[in-house]
Write an enzyme that holds these catalytic residues in place. Structure first.
Site, PDB file in Angstrom:
ATOM      1  N   HIS A 153       0.812  -1.222   0.000  1.00  0.00           N
ATOM      2  CA  HIS A 153       0.000   0.000   0.000  1.00  0.00           C
ATOM      3  C   HIS A 153       0.848   1.275   0.000  1.00  0.00           C
ATOM      4  O   HIS A 153       0.422   2.311  -0.508  1.00  0.00           O
ATOM      5  CB  HIS A 153      -0.959   0.001   1.190  1.00  0.00           C
ATOM      6  CG  HIS A 153      -0.296   0.237   2.513  1.00  0.00           C
ATOM      7  ND1 HIS A 153       0.458  -0.727   3.154  1.00  0.00           N
ATOM      8  CD2 HIS A 153      -0.256   1.328   3.312  1.00  0.00           C
ATOM      9  CE1 HIS A 153       0.922  -0.238   4.291  1.00  0.00           C
ATOM     10  NE2 HIS A 153       0.507   1.010   4.418  1.00  0.00           N
ATOM     11  N   ASP A 154       2.055   1.228   0.560  1.00  0.00           N
ATOM     12  CA  ASP A 154       2.889   2.431   0.648  1.00  0.00           C
ATOM     13  C   ASP A 154       4.036   2.448  -0.356  1.00  0.00           C
ATOM     14  O   ASP A 154       4.969   3.229  -0.205  1.00  0.00           O
ATOM     15  CB  ASP A 154       3.474   2.556   2.060  1.00  0.00           C
ATOM     16  CG  ASP A 154       2.587   3.373   2.979  1.00  0.00           C
ATOM     17  OD1 ASP A 154       1.685   4.054   2.470  1.00  0.00           O
ATOM     18  OD2 ASP A 154       2.796   3.314   4.203  1.00  0.00           O
TER      19      ASP A 154
ATOM     20  N   HIS B 228      -6.397   3.589  -0.892  1.00  0.00           N
ATOM     21  CA  HIS B 228      -6.445   3.261   0.535  1.00  0.00           C
ATOM     22  C   HIS B 228      -6.519   4.483   1.441  1.00  0.00           C
ATOM     23  O   HIS B 228      -6.676   4.339   2.658  1.00  0.00           O
ATOM     24  CB  HIS B 228      -5.250   2.366   0.926  1.00  0.00           C
ATOM     25  CG  HIS B 228      -3.923   3.058   0.896  1.00  0.00           C
ATOM     26  ND1 HIS B 228      -3.204   3.253  -0.262  1.00  0.00           N
ATOM     27  CD2 HIS B 228      -3.168   3.577   1.893  1.00  0.00           C
ATOM     28  CE1 HIS B 228      -2.071   3.858   0.020  1.00  0.00           C
ATOM     29  NE2 HIS B 228      -2.021   4.075   1.322  1.00  0.00           N
ATOM     30  N   HIS B 229      -6.419   5.692   0.883  1.00  0.00           N
ATOM     31  CA  HIS B 229      -6.597   6.905   1.683  1.00  0.00           C
ATOM     32  C   HIS B 229      -7.921   7.617   1.391  1.00  0.00           C
ATOM     33  O   HIS B 229      -8.126   8.733   1.849  1.00  0.00           O
ATOM     34  CB  HIS B 229      -5.433   7.865   1.456  1.00  0.00           C
ATOM     35  CG  HIS B 229      -4.193   7.479   2.211  1.00  0.00           C
ATOM     36  ND1 HIS B 229      -4.168   7.300   3.573  1.00  0.00           N
ATOM     37  CD2 HIS B 229      -2.935   7.202   1.777  1.00  0.00           C
ATOM     38  CE1 HIS B 229      -2.946   6.950   3.951  1.00  0.00           C
ATOM     39  NE2 HIS B 229      -2.188   6.872   2.878  1.00  0.00           N
TER      40      HIS B 229
ATOM     41  N   LYS C 249       5.693   5.639  -1.799  1.00  0.00           N
ATOM     42  CA  LYS C 249       6.648   6.481  -1.089  1.00  0.00           C
ATOM     43  C   LYS C 249       7.994   6.533  -1.798  1.00  0.00           C
ATOM     44  O   LYS C 249       8.790   7.443  -1.543  1.00  0.00           O
ATOM     45  CB  LYS C 249       6.852   5.952   0.334  1.00  0.00           C
ATOM     46  CG  LYS C 249       5.745   6.319   1.299  1.00  0.00           C
ATOM     47  CD  LYS C 249       6.120   5.874   2.708  1.00  0.00           C
ATOM     48  CE  LYS C 249       5.109   6.366   3.720  1.00  0.00           C
ATOM     49  NZ  LYS C 249       5.491   5.958   5.100  1.00  0.00           N
TER      50      LYS C 249
END
Length: 351
Positions: A178-179, A231-232, A182
């Site tokens: 999910h990240d 997801h945000h 970054k």
């Protein structure tokens, strides 16, 4: 190899206990079917039990959960191979001699080749995901271990919701990756001490889109790619990047959002100490309906009540002294949740 040897030993003893005939030709052949099927079944059960134990140890799951679905996937292949082995025995003892038994080897070889190809492809998938996660962990050291735990919490939620077994891997991939966006955020922004400027916050809020661009060509991820992108998002439509609301948000993304926020609150970071599981759940329930899908929050609460949760530090090695909290920075679990008190690298989680 040890598991296979043990399974073969139990299968052989099963066949012996059922008095499998020594000869397989003539009238003894029909009588050999029952011992052969029983031996194949015991072989399958033994391997499944051992595989479940290995899976439970590796993923921290209860044995009953680890075994779920394994037998159904393994039973048919093992029974087919057991009958193929019996066929080889019959042909070996037939008037045509051992050469006839070799005819069975070709379909057996094809079957084994397909099975090996599947496992090689799966290993390549796992290696791809590990490489991406390690890259994120190297760039943002405050999130070390966060991705794996979000994947585990996502699977707990999905399993509690009754998702099919073939979707559980996809949900786990979504939580783990999910990240990944970054990687596209400047390191100086990710590791900044203190509050972010509005411009830096806008840069941080691009990470779901960066992540989606990175993984959209990886076909085996399926709906996990939507979870990376969304997801945000928030149930009330105030999330990002597209302001989706309610059922417009993909189900997988709603699962990961809850898992992500839960781990953010229950993990010890360099800038904040972990909250108790009960406190984190209370915060998730407070935000259910506005920020999170209440179904996902309820599923997580039930799963944790049943299985518990193993927490560990992320930014510091276990057993090291955790420094006093610093000013919130964009480390692992930045939030602009309801109280706006946590760091902002990952808006959309509760404070």
């Amino acid at each position: 190899a040890a598991a296979t040897a043990l399974a073969a030993w139990t299968a052989a003893h099963t066949a012996g206990a059922l008095h499998a005939p020594a000869a397989l030709d003539g009238p003894d052949f029909p009588r050999a079917l029952l011992p052969a099927l029983a031996a194949a079944l015991v072989f399958c059960l033994t391997l499944t039990a051992l595989d479940g134990g290995i899976r439970a140890t590796a993923e921290g799951l209860p044995l009953r959960t680890a075994w779920r679905g394994l037998l159904g996937r393994a039973l048919a292949p093992h029974l087919v191979h057991g009958l193929a082995g019996l066929m080889m025995g019959v042909l070996w003892r037939s008037p045509y001699g051992p050469a006839a038994a070799l005819l069975v080897l070709l379909p057996m070889y094809v079957s084994c080749w397909v099975f090996a190809q599947y496992h090689r492809e799966r290993a390549a998938h796992q290696a791809t995901i590990r490489a991406l996660v390690q890259a994120v962990d190297i760039k943002d050291s405050y999130t070390r271990g966060h991705s794996e735990r979000v994947g585990r919490a996502s699977v707990l939620i999905a399993r509690e919701l009754g998702m099919a077994d073939d979707r559980l891997d996809v949900v786990r991939f979504a939580g783990i990756l999910h990240d990944v966006g970054k990687l596209g955020v400047p390191t100086r922004v990710l590791r900044k001490d203190g509050p972010l400027t509005p411009e830096e916050r806008r840069i941080i809020e691009l990470h779901p889109e960066y992540g989606h661009e990175m993984v959209r060509g990886i076909g085996f991820l399926g709906e996990a790619r939507d979870a990376v992108l969304h997801h945000h998002e928030r149930i009330d439509g105030s999330g990002y990047p597209y302001g989706l609301r309610g059922e417009q948000i993909p189900e997988c993304a709603r699962v990961v959002a809850v898992a992500d926020a839960f781990d953010a609150m229950t993990s010890t970071r360099s800038y904040s100490r972990a909250r108790p599981v009960a406190t984190a759940l209370a915060e998730l329930e407070r935000c259910a309906g506005s920020q999170f899908d209440p179904r996902m929050v309820g599923a997580l609460a039930r799963a944790l009540d049943r299985y518990g949760w193993q927490t560990a530090v992320t930014a510091d090695e276990p057993g090291t002294q955790v420094p006093a909290p610093r000013a919130p920075g964009p480390g692992a679990a930045g939030t602009t949740g309801p109280a706006e008190t946590a760091e902002p690298a990952k808006t959309g989680e509760p404070a």
